[in-house]
Design a protein around this motif. Structure first.
Motif, PDB file in Angstrom:
ATOM      1  N   ALA A 140       0.826  -1.239   0.072  1.00 12.96           N
ATOM      2  CA  ALA A 140       0.049   0.049   0.030  1.00 12.96           C
ATOM      3  C   ALA A 140       0.944   1.207   0.011  1.00 12.96           C
ATOM      4  N   ASP A 141       2.102   1.544   0.278  1.00 13.52           N
ATOM      5  CA  ASP A 141       3.205   2.319   0.605  1.00 13.52           C
ATOM      6  C   ASP A 141       3.862   2.205  -0.615  1.00 13.52           C
ATOM      7  N   GLY A 142       3.674   1.329  -1.576  1.00 18.70           N
ATOM      8  CA  GLY A 142       4.532   1.733  -2.737  1.00 18.70           C
ATOM      9  C   GLY A 142       5.574   0.785  -3.154  1.00 18.70           C
ATOM     10  N   ALA A 143       5.833  -0.452  -2.085  1.00 21.53           N
ATOM     11  CA  ALA A 143       6.504  -1.619  -2.426  1.00 21.53           C
ATOM     12  C   ALA A 143       6.224  -2.426  -3.599  1.00 21.53           C
ATOM     13  N   SER A 144       6.955  -2.945  -4.100  1.00 20.42           N
ATOM     14  CA  SER A 144       6.588  -4.282  -5.209  1.00 20.42           C
ATOM     15  C   SER A 144       6.024  -5.365  -4.257  1.00 20.42           C
ATOM     16  N   PRO A 145       5.242  -5.991  -4.716  1.00 16.87           N
ATOM     17  CA  PRO A 145       4.487  -7.140  -3.936  1.00 16.87           C
ATOM     18  C   PRO A 145       5.552  -8.224  -3.758  1.00 16.87           C
ATOM     19  N   ASP A 146       6.439  -8.794  -4.802  1.00 21.23           N
ATOM     20  CA  ASP A 146       7.465  -9.441  -4.610  1.00 21.23           C
ATOM     21  C   ASP A 146       8.752  -8.948  -3.369  1.00 21.23           C
ATOM     22  N   ASP A 147       8.843  -7.768  -3.632  1.00 21.27           N
ATOM     23  CA  ASP A 147       9.948  -7.348  -2.543  1.00 21.27           C
ATOM     24  C   ASP A 147       9.343  -7.315  -1.154  1.00 21.27           C
ATOM     25  N   ALA A 148       7.914  -7.327  -1.179  1.00 20.01           N
ATOM     26  CA  ALA A 148       7.460  -6.827   0.211  1.00 20.01           C
ATOM     27  C   ALA A 148       7.427  -8.250   0.638  1.00 20.01           C
ATOM     28  N   ARG A 149       6.851  -9.432  -0.130  1.00 23.47           N
ATOM     29  CA  ARG A 149       6.927 -10.646   0.530  1.00 23.47           C
ATOM     30  C   ARG A 149       8.172 -11.005   1.186  1.00 23.47           C
ATOM     31  N   VAL A 150       9.268 -10.717   0.221  1.00 20.77           N
ATOM     32  CA  VAL A 150      10.762 -11.138   0.928  1.00 20.77           C
ATOM     33  C   VAL A 150      11.036 -10.477   2.049  1.00 20.77           C
ATOM     34  N   ALA A 151      10.608  -9.254   2.065  1.00 25.17           N
ATOM     35  CA  ALA A 151      11.092  -8.197   3.231  1.00 25.17           C
ATOM     36  C   ALA A 151      10.097  -8.887   4.633  1.00 25.17           C
ATOM     37  N   ALA A 152       9.021  -9.217   4.358  1.00 23.76           N
ATOM     38  CA  ALA A 152       8.003  -9.603   5.468  1.00 23.76           C
ATOM     39  C   ALA A 152       8.643 -11.017   5.962  1.00 23.76           C
ATOM     40  N   ALA A 153       8.738 -11.998   5.056  1.00 25.27           N
ATOM     41  CA  ALA A 153       9.257 -13.243   5.527  1.00 25.27           C
ATOM     42  C   ALA A 153      10.682 -13.124   6.192  1.00 25.27           C
ATOM     43  N   SER A 154      11.331 -12.369   5.833  1.00 26.98           N
ATOM     44  CA  SER A 154      12.820 -12.273   6.377  1.00 26.98           C
ATOM     45  C   SER A 154      12.833 -11.710   7.715  1.00 26.98           C
ATOM     46  N   VAL A 155      11.967 -10.612   7.842  1.00 31.15           N
ATOM     47  CA  VAL A 155      11.853  -9.908   9.142  1.00 31.15           C
ATOM     48  C   VAL A 155      11.206 -11.045  10.186  1.00 31.15           C
ATOM     49  N   LEU A 156      10.139 -11.485   9.741  1.00 36.02           N
ATOM     50  CA  LEU A 156       9.513 -12.413  10.590  1.00 36.02           C
ATOM     51  C   LEU A 156      10.252 -13.782  11.133  1.00 36.02           C
ATOM     52  N   ALA A 157      11.108 -14.038  10.101  1.00 34.80           N
ATOM     53  CA  ALA A 157      11.879 -15.188  10.459  1.00 34.80           C
ATOM     54  C   ALA A 157      13.103 -14.721  11.533  1.00 34.80           C
ATOM     55  N   ALA A 158      13.425 -13.457  11.429  1.00 34.96           N
ATOM     56  CA  ALA A 158      14.302 -12.969  12.443  1.00 34.96           C
ATOM     57  C   ALA A 158      13.678 -13.074  13.902  1.00 34.96           C
ATOM     58  N   LEU A 159      12.227 -12.515  13.762  1.00 33.33           N
ATOM     59  CA  LEU A 159      11.644 -12.256  15.024  1.00 33.33           C
ATOM     60  C   LEU A 159      11.380 -13.596  15.521  1.00 33.33           C
ATOM     61  N   VAL A 160      11.050 -14.687  15.041  1.00 30.02           N
ATOM     62  CA  VAL A 160      10.764 -16.087  15.453  1.00 30.02           C
ATOM     63  C   VAL A 160      11.927 -16.421  15.881  1.00 30.02           C
ATOM     64  N   ALA A 161      13.242 -16.417  15.301  1.00 35.26           N
ATOM     65  CA  ALA A 161      14.549 -16.974  15.902  1.00 35.26           C
ATOM     66  C   ALA A 161      14.788 -16.017  17.301  1.00 35.26           C
ATOM     67  N   GLY A 162      14.812 -14.820  17.396  1.00 35.50           N
ATOM     68  CA  GLY A 162      14.613 -14.197  18.351  1.00 35.50           C
ATOM     69  C   GLY A 162      13.843 -14.641  19.603  1.00 35.50           C
ATOM     70  N   LEU A 163      12.593 -14.929  19.429  1.00 38.40           N
ATOM     71  CA  LEU A 163      11.868 -15.663  20.292  1.00 38.40           C
ATOM     72  C   LEU A 163      12.349 -17.027  20.836  1.00 38.40           C
ATOM     73  N   TYR A 164      12.784 -17.685  19.907  1.00 34.47           N
ATOM     74  CA  TYR A 164      13.576 -19.189  20.341  1.00 34.47           C
ATOM     75  C   TYR A 164      14.604 -18.773  21.399  1.00 34.47           C
TER      76      TYR A 164
END
Lengths: 192, 192
Positions: A140-164
Motif C-alpha cells: 500500500a505504501d509503494g513497495a513491489s509485491p515480490d519485494d514486500a513478501r521477501v522483506a516480510a518473510a525475512s523480518v518475521l523469521a528473525a523475530l521468530v528466531a529471537g523468540l526461540y
DNA sequence: GCCAGAATGTTAGTCGCTAACATTCTGCGT
DNA sequence: ACGCAGAATGTTAGCGACTAACATTCTGGC
C-alpha cells in the motif's frame, strides 16, 4: 486483575482445562509423545471435544492476535526507507510497546515449539497471517509485491528466531522486548 | 547428456515412477486431495513401498543436497562484515554459480509447495539442515550463536520467498539465479 | 423449575504412517 | 543359460490425527 470475575461459562472452563493440561503434558513428556486423547482425558473430556476447541493439536500452542499493532507501527516508519528496513524497525517499535505480563505463558509455549522440530514448521505457517498483513501495508505504501513478501518473510523469521533464543535462555532473566529488539538489530545493520 | 545410460536398476525406475506420478497428481488435483495410495497405484506399486522410498508424503517434494556449496561461499565473505550481511552475500554468490538446467523440475515442485499452505511449513522445517550449516559456519568465524541463528533464519526466509516468487511467475521467463539475487538484494540494503 | 440451545458424547470411517513377517523377483557370478 | 543371495515388494495389523452425522445431556437465563 479484572474487577469482578463473573462465574466463567462452562465453555471457558473446559477451554482453560484443555490449555492447562495440554501445556503440562507437553512439558512433561514431549509434544509428539502426548496424545490428544490423553489431553482430553486429563481435562475430563472426550477427544472429540478437543477438536471442537482447537482445529488441530498444534493450535493448542499457536495463537496470534497481534497483527493490528504491528502493521500500525510499520505504517509510522518513514516511506523513504527500503521496505525491509521499514518492516524491521516497525516490528521493533511495536514489540517495545507490548505488555510484559503475558511473558511467562508465552515462554512456556515457545519453549515447546522450539524443541519440537515438527512444530517449528507449524509455527512458521501460523505466521502466515501476520506476513500477509505486513505485505499489504508495504505494498500500500509503494513497495513491489515480490519485494514486500521477501522483506516480510525475512523480518518475521528473525523475530521468530529471537523468540526461540529468548525462550531457550535457562536463566530466564532477559525481557521479551529486549530479546526481540536484539534480534532485529542483527538484521537492520544500516546506520543512516 | 551422459555418455551411456546403463540400464537403470529397478530401484531407480520405481523411484522415478513415484516422483513422476506424484508430481503429476499433485499438479492435477492438488496436494491435499492426493492420496499416497493413489500415487503408489499410479506407479504400479503399494502404499507401503512409497514409504520405503520417502519417509513422508511431503518428502516427494522436498529434497536438499545443496548445503556444502552454500557454506563454502559464506566462508569466502570477508569476516569484517556483520554475520547477516556475510550470509546474504554468501548465498547470493553460491546461487549465481548454480547450474540452471534443473530449473524446470524445481519450478514444478516449488509451485506446488507455494500453493499448499500446509507445505510451506514443511518447506521451512526442511531448511533446518541448511540453517544449521550456516549457523555453524558463522559461529566458527566468531559470531554469537544467537545472532548467527537469527541471521541464518532471516536470510533463508528471504531466499525461500524469492523461490516462491520465481515459481509463481506465470511467464516463466526469468532465471532462477536472477530471482534469488533480487530477493537477497531486498535484504542486503547496506552499500559500503 | 423449565426449556431452548449450548456442550458433549458415540460411532464409524479416512488418511498418514509404522512394524513384523512372508513372498517374489532381479541381476550377479558361473 | 542357470541358480542363488539379497534386494524389492507385498500382507496384515495397528496407532494417532482428524471428520461427519446423529443422539444425548446439561446449563443458565427466564
Amino acid at each position: 486483575m479484572t474487577i469482578d470475575t463473573p462465574r466463567p461459562t462452562k465453555r471457558e472452563r473446559t477451554l482453560a482445562a484443555l490449555l492447562e493440561h495440554g501445556l503440562d503434558l507437553f512439558e512433561r513428556q514431549g509434544y509428539d509423545q502426548t496424545t490428544v486423547a490423553q489431553i482430553a482425558r486429563a481435562a475430563g473430556v472426550t477427544e472429540m471435544t478437543f477438536f471442537r476447541y482447537f482445529p488441530a493439536k498444534e493450535h493448542l500452542l499457536l495463537d496470534d492476535p497481534y497483527d493490528p499493532v504491528l502493521t500500525a507501527a510499520i505504517a509510522e516508519q518513514p516511506r523513504t526507507l527500503p521496505p525491509f528496513v521499514r518492516a524491521a524497525r516497525g516490528l521493533r517499535s511495536a514489540w517495545r510497546a507490548l505488555p510484559e505480563p503475558e511473558a511467562p505463558v508465552i515462554r512456556r509455549r515457545v519453549r515447546i515449539v522450539a524443541r519440537t522440530p515438527g512444530l517449528r514448521g507449524a509455527m512458521w505457517r501460523s505466521t502466515g497471517n501476520t506476513e500477509r498483513a505486513i505485505v499489504e501495508r508495504l505494498v500500500a505504501d509503494g513497495a513491489s509485491p515480490d519485494d514486500a513478501r521477501v522483506a516480510a518473510a525475512s523480518v518475521l523469521a528473525a523475530l521468530v528466531a529471537g523468540l526461540y533464543a529468548w525462550a531457550d535462555d535457562e536463566s530466564g532473566t532477559g525481557t521479551l522486548a529486549a530479546a526481540i529488539e536484539h534480534a532485529l538489530d542483527v538484521i537492520d545493520v544500516c546506520h543512516d
